[in-house]
Each structure stands twice: as C-alpha cells, then as structure tokens.
Design a protein around this motif. Structure first.
Motif, PDB file in Angstrom:
ATOM      1  N   TYR A   1      85.537 116.263  91.746  1.00 56.14           N
ATOM      2  CA  TYR A   1      85.668 115.284  90.640  1.00 56.14           C
ATOM      3  C   TYR A   1      84.393 115.254  89.803  1.00 56.14           C
ATOM      4  N   PHE A   2      83.272 115.373  90.484  1.00 56.75           N
ATOM      5  CA  PHE A   2      81.991 115.321  89.784  1.00 56.75           C
ATOM      6  C   PHE A   2      81.725 116.650  89.073  1.00 56.75           C
ATOM      7  N   PHE A   3      82.119 117.755  89.712  1.00 57.20           N
ATOM      8  CA  PHE A   3      81.992 119.061  89.051  1.00 57.20           C
ATOM      9  C   PHE A   3      82.895 119.107  87.801  1.00 57.20           C
ATOM     10  N   ALA A   4      84.107 118.595  87.933  1.00 58.31           N
ATOM     11  CA  ALA A   4      85.029 118.600  86.787  1.00 58.31           C
ATOM     12  C   ALA A   4      84.460 117.744  85.659  1.00 58.31           C
ATOM     13  N   ALA A   5      83.871 116.602  86.027  1.00 55.65           N
ATOM     14  CA  ALA A   5      83.271 115.715  85.022  1.00 55.65           C
ATOM     15  C   ALA A   5      82.127 116.436  84.315  1.00 55.65           C
TER      16      ALA A   5
ATOM     17  N   HIS B   1      94.955 108.968  97.002  1.00 58.42           N
ATOM     18  CA  HIS B   1      93.532 108.949  96.615  1.00 58.42           C
ATOM     19  C   HIS B   1      93.191 110.020  95.586  1.00 58.42           C
ATOM     20  N   ARG B   2      93.793 111.200  95.739  1.00 57.23           N
ATOM     21  CA  ARG B   2      93.408 112.308  94.832  1.00 57.23           C
ATOM     22  C   ARG B   2      93.951 112.110  93.410  1.00 57.23           C
ATOM     23  N   ILE B   3      95.052 111.417  93.271  1.00 55.28           N
ATOM     24  CA  ILE B   3      95.568 111.129  91.921  1.00 55.28           C
ATOM     25  C   ILE B   3      94.599 110.164  91.219  1.00 55.28           C
ATOM     26  N   VAL B   4      94.115 109.157  91.942  1.00 49.74           N
ATOM     27  CA  VAL B   4      93.166 108.204  91.337  1.00 49.74           C
ATOM     28  C   VAL B   4      91.878 108.914  90.920  1.00 49.74           C
ATOM     29  N   MET B   5      91.282 109.651  91.854  1.00 46.69           N
ATOM     30  CA  MET B   5      89.969 110.243  91.568  1.00 46.69           C
ATOM     31  C   MET B   5      90.081 111.289  90.455  1.00 46.69           C
TER      32      MET B   5
ATOM     33  N   PHE C   1      92.339 111.335  87.887  1.00 47.97           N
ATOM     34  CA  PHE C   1      92.549 110.723  86.566  1.00 47.97           C
ATOM     35  C   PHE C   1      91.376 109.846  86.149  1.00 47.97           C
ATOM     36  N   ALA C   2      90.516 109.489  87.103  1.00 45.75           N
ATOM     37  CA  ALA C   2      89.257 108.829  86.709  1.00 45.75           C
ATOM     38  C   ALA C   2      88.428 109.801  85.870  1.00 45.75           C
ATOM     39  N   VAL C   3      88.522 111.089  86.170  1.00 44.58           N
ATOM     40  CA  VAL C   3      87.781 112.093  85.378  1.00 44.58           C
ATOM     41  C   VAL C   3      88.382 112.168  83.968  1.00 44.58           C
ATOM     42  N   THR C   4      89.718 112.181  83.875  1.00 51.08           N
ATOM     43  CA  THR C   4      90.365 112.131  82.549  1.00 51.08           C
ATOM     44  C   THR C   4      89.850 110.912  81.792  1.00 51.08           C
ATOM     45  N   GLY C   5      89.642 109.809  82.528  1.00 46.46           N
ATOM     46  CA  GLY C   5      89.222 108.549  81.917  1.00 46.46           C
ATOM     47  C   GLY C   5      87.844 108.621  81.271  1.00 46.46           C
ATOM     48  N   LEU C   6      87.045 109.618  81.631  1.00 46.68           N
ATOM     49  CA  LEU C   6      85.735 109.759  80.982  1.00 46.68           C
ATOM     50  C   LEU C   6      85.914 110.032  79.490  1.00 46.68           C
ATOM     51  N   ARG C   7      87.047 110.663  79.139  1.00 41.36           N
ATOM     52  CA  ARG C   7      87.276 111.002  77.724  1.00 41.36           C
ATOM     53  C   ARG C   7      88.499 110.275  77.150  1.00 41.36           C
ATOM     54  N   THR C   8      89.049 109.316  77.920  1.00 40.94           N
ATOM     55  CA  THR C   8      90.285 108.642  77.490  1.00 40.94           C
ATOM     56  C   THR C   8      90.149 107.138  77.703  1.00 40.94           C
ATOM     57  N   PRO C   9      89.874 106.369  76.663  1.00 39.45           N
ATOM     58  CA  PRO C   9      89.739 104.924  76.836  1.00 39.45           C
ATOM     59  C   PRO C   9      91.055 104.313  77.309  1.00 39.45           C
ATOM     60  N   GLY C  10      90.962 103.281  78.173  1.00 41.96           N
ATOM     61  CA  GLY C  10      92.141 102.479  78.520  1.00 41.96           C
ATOM     62  C   GLY C  10      92.937 102.977  79.706  1.00 41.96           C
ATOM     63  N   ILE C  11      92.333 103.833  80.567  1.00 45.08           N
ATOM     64  CA  ILE C  11      93.060 104.261  81.776  1.00 45.08           C
ATOM     65  C   ILE C  11      92.817 103.254  82.903  1.00 45.08           C
ATOM     66  N   THR C  12      93.909 102.759  83.490  1.00 45.53           N
ATOM     67  CA  THR C  12      93.822 101.904  84.673  1.00 45.53           C
ATOM     68  C   THR C  12      94.758 102.488  85.743  1.00 45.53           C
TER      69      THR C  12
ATOM     70  N   PRO D   1      85.827 105.201  99.972  1.00 46.37           N
ATOM     71  CA  PRO D   1      86.037 103.779  99.688  1.00 46.37           C
ATOM     72  C   PRO D   1      85.211 103.268  98.506  1.00 46.37           C
ATOM     73  N   ARG D   2      84.037 103.824  98.277  1.00 48.19           N
ATOM     74  CA  ARG D   2      83.177 103.328  97.194  1.00 48.19           C
ATOM     75  C   ARG D   2      83.329 104.182  95.920  1.00 48.19           C
ATOM     76  N   PHE D   3      84.423 104.906  95.807  1.00 49.44           N
ATOM     77  CA  PHE D   3      84.568 105.829  94.674  1.00 49.44           C
ATOM     78  C   PHE D   3      84.334 105.144  93.326  1.00 49.44           C
ATOM     79  N   HIS D   4      84.980 103.981  93.113  1.00 47.00           N
ATOM     80  CA  HIS D   4      84.923 103.380  91.761  1.00 47.00           C
ATOM     81  C   HIS D   4      83.501 102.945  91.400  1.00 47.00           C
ATOM     82  N   GLN D   5      82.781 102.369  92.364  1.00 47.39           N
ATOM     83  CA  GLN D   5      81.384 101.979  92.092  1.00 47.39           C
ATOM     84  C   GLN D   5      80.547 103.220  91.784  1.00 47.39           C
ATOM     85  N   VAL D   6      80.732 104.262  92.604  1.00 48.15           N
ATOM     86  CA  VAL D   6      79.927 105.477  92.424  1.00 48.15           C
ATOM     87  C   VAL D   6      80.280 106.146  91.093  1.00 48.15           C
ATOM     88  N   PHE D   7      81.568 106.176  90.775  1.00 49.56           N
ATOM     89  CA  PHE D   7      81.978 106.868  89.545  1.00 49.56           C
ATOM     90  C   PHE D   7      81.549 106.079  88.303  1.00 49.56           C
ATOM     91  N   ASP D   8      81.581 104.741  88.409  1.00 47.18           N
ATOM     92  CA  ASP D   8      81.111 103.926  87.277  1.00 47.18           C
ATOM     93  C   ASP D   8      79.628 104.163  87.052  1.00 47.18           C
TER      94      ASP D   8
END
Ligand SMILES: O=C(O)C1=C[C@@H](OP(=O)(O)O)[C@@H](O)[C@H](O)C1
Ligand SMILES: C=C(OP(=O)(O)O)C(=O)O
Length: 310
Positions: A125-129, A264-268, A270-281, A293-300
């Motif tokens: 996810y981080f490499f893709a980002a 889990h893999r669908i969330v992580m 599409f969080a990468v897509t969210g770097l370039r797409t406003p409004g993804i939840t 477990p701490r993915f969202h804090q780390v990714f933010d």
C-alpha cells in the motif's frame, strides 16, 4: 471464514486417518478434529485453489510418526510454499523436493530465536502510494534482496509501470517518476497485491489487466468483484472474467462509500486511491484489524508526512 473452501485439505487429512468432521457444510468451517498423532504416508493434493492446503500439510510433516510424501497436481501462490519450506528448515525440518513431490522427514522441530521480516503485502500500500506520487518516495527497511516473501515482487510490477524501484540489502525504495504506465501482468504468485494494483490502476496512462487470479474470488470476499464494484462506484470502466480484471484509465470521482465486504485488503487498497480522490469513506473501516489494526492512523500520518518516508 465459512465461505472458504477447505475440501482438498479435508480429503488429504482424512486420507491420513484423521477424524475430521465439518459442523455445517461439508468442506467448510467450522470443523472438529479428533486425533492422537498422525502416522504419515503418501498423498496427492490439488493446491490450485490455495497453497495453504499444501503448506498446512508440509508443516504437519515433521510431526508425523513416519513422514509425509505429498505430490501436488496444481499449485497457486507458490512463493508461500518457498517461504514455508525455508522457515521449516530454519526450525530443523528436512524436506526434499523432486519435481512436484515434497518428502518431509519426521524430525520434529527445534525451537530457536527467529527474526520475522516486515510484511511485504502490507508494504504494497505504501509502495503503491509512492508510485502514485507526485514527488513521493517510500523506503521499507528490512525488506530487501534477502527477503523470503513473494509479495515483494509487487515492487517489480510498479517498476514495469514506470516507478523507480531500488531493492538493496537493507531495504526497498519506491519513488514516483511522474509516469504510471498501463500493463498486463500475471499475479498468480502475488495475488494478495491484486487489489493494491487495481486501486491505483485508473491513474495509469493505459489499461491495467491483471490475469490468473481466480483464487482471489475465494478470499475474505470475492476480491475481483469487490474491486470492480468499488472502481465502478468511482466512475471507472472495469471488465472482469473468471480469473482476470481489466481497469481503464480515468479520474476516480467521490464522494463514495467503499463496500469493504469485511476485507482488510479492500480497505487498505482503496485508501491509496483516496490519496488522489477526495470523499472516499468505508462501510467497515475497522476490518483492517485482521492484519493492521492501526492502519488508518498510520496512513493518515503518511498522507501528511514529508514526501520521503522510511
Ligand atoms: O500461507 C499463507 O499465509 C498465505 C498464502 C496465500 O494464500 P493462497 O495460497 O490461499 O492464495 C496468500 O494469499 C494468503 O494471504 C496467505
Ligand atoms: C491472510 C490473507 O489471506 P487469506 O485470507 O488467503 O489467508 C490475507 O489476505 O492477508
């Protein structure tokens, strides 16, 4: 878990004399095992749907009375077999491989201290980002040339798409070059990273076609359908077949709620897509707890961090 097919492993264990009973549906969880050791012997196994049938039996081998000879007729996710064999040997097991037959001696295991590698699937996810850029670079220390995990090959896919990738003895760095090319790629060996690639595919300059990933349909969810469904929600053109997905270039458009299917893999991804797409939840953001477990804090924190991140 109840959806996941276990039939080939059940058949193999019963063939070895194990009393295994499925509680609800034949070949599916839940199950009960009554055993008093396993004698061992020879068996033939179809691991074309999951390498985990084979690795489960390989891991059992050293603990049988007489050893196991396993002949495999088909196999996916082969790097997981390699990593299992390497780790078993590190713990004192003896396994010989001749063609498609694995012979495991009844040695037992020896306890030892063991360093576990950073998780290459999570690193994707981080490499893709980083590959998405602009101007980003990500280094994962401890995941380099000696790494056992097949999923590090995801970095090679990003290289083929135009990212600058350095795999060294100390770690791996992915840097955006501003170019992200479309491609056709076989992900049979590294299918856990299929959703990662699907999630950045719209940003490539041509179609991204991912092939030979039928087994992703029997993971935490049907990942081919889940990727297609969510990309379409974002306005992207997608085609799928029994074992492939083809994603066309476009600008993903929010707001949109990603249907996670508890995966889990669908969330992580599409969080990468969210770097370039406003409004993804996400309808179930917490399902990342399976592996991160701490993915969202780390990714933010990553989203707001300096462009060169280790
Ligand atoms: O051995 C393992 O831990 C795994 C093997 C692979 O599964 P399959 O062989 O079922 O594809 C992989 O996709 C899964 O995430 C983990
Ligand atoms: C463990 C995983 O996959 P599987 O469900 O195939 O075990 C995973 O996706 O991390």
């Amino acid at each position: 878990m109840r959806r996941r097919p276990l039939g080939p492993l059940t058949t193999a264990l019963r063939g070895l004399g194990v009393d295994l009973r499925h509680g609800a549906r034949e070949g599916h969880h839940p199950l009960t095992v009554h055993a008093d050791g396993v004698e061992g012997g020879a068996l033939t196994l179809d691991a074309g749907q999951s390498s985990q049938y084979l690795t489960a039996l390989l891991l059992l081998g050293p603990l049988t009375a007489g050893g196991l000879d396993i002949t495999v007729t088909d196999l996916v996710s082969e790097p997981y077999v390699e990593i299992t064999l390497a780790m078993m040997r590190d713990f004192g097991a003896e396994v010989r491989q001749e063609g498609r037959t694995y012979s495991v001696a009844p040695t037992g295991y020896r306890a030892r201290t063991y360093a576990v590698e950073p998780d290459a699937s999570t690193a994707s996810y981080f490499f893709a980002a980083a590959a998405l850029g602009p101007g980003r670079s990500v280094t994962v220390p401890g995941l380099g040339t000696g790494a056992l995990q097949g999923d590090l090959a995801f970095a090679d896919v990003l290289r083929r798409m135009g990212a600058e990738v350095t795999v060294g003895a100390e770690g791996t760095t992915v840097r955006s070059t501003g170019t992200l090319r479309g491609l056709t790629v076989n992900m049979r060996d590294i299918s856990d990273t299929m959703p990662t690639l699907a999630a950045i595919a719209p940003f490539a300059d041509g179609p991204v076609r991912i092939e030979d990933v039928a087994n992703t349909r029997v993971k935490e969810c049907d990942r081919l359908d889940a990727c297609a469904e969510n990309l379409r929600r974002l306005g992207i053109t997608v085609r799928t077949g029994p074992d492939w997905i083809e994603i066309h270039p476009g600008t993903p458009t929010g707001p949109a709620t990603i249907a996670t299917h508890g995966d889990h893999r669908i969330v992580m991804s599409f969080a990468v897509t969210g770097l370039r797409t406003p409004g993804i939840t996400f309808d179930d953001p917490g399902c990342v707890k399976k592996t991160f477990p701490r993915f969202h804090q780390v990714f933010d924190a990553f989203r707001g961090a300096a462009p060169d991140l280790t």
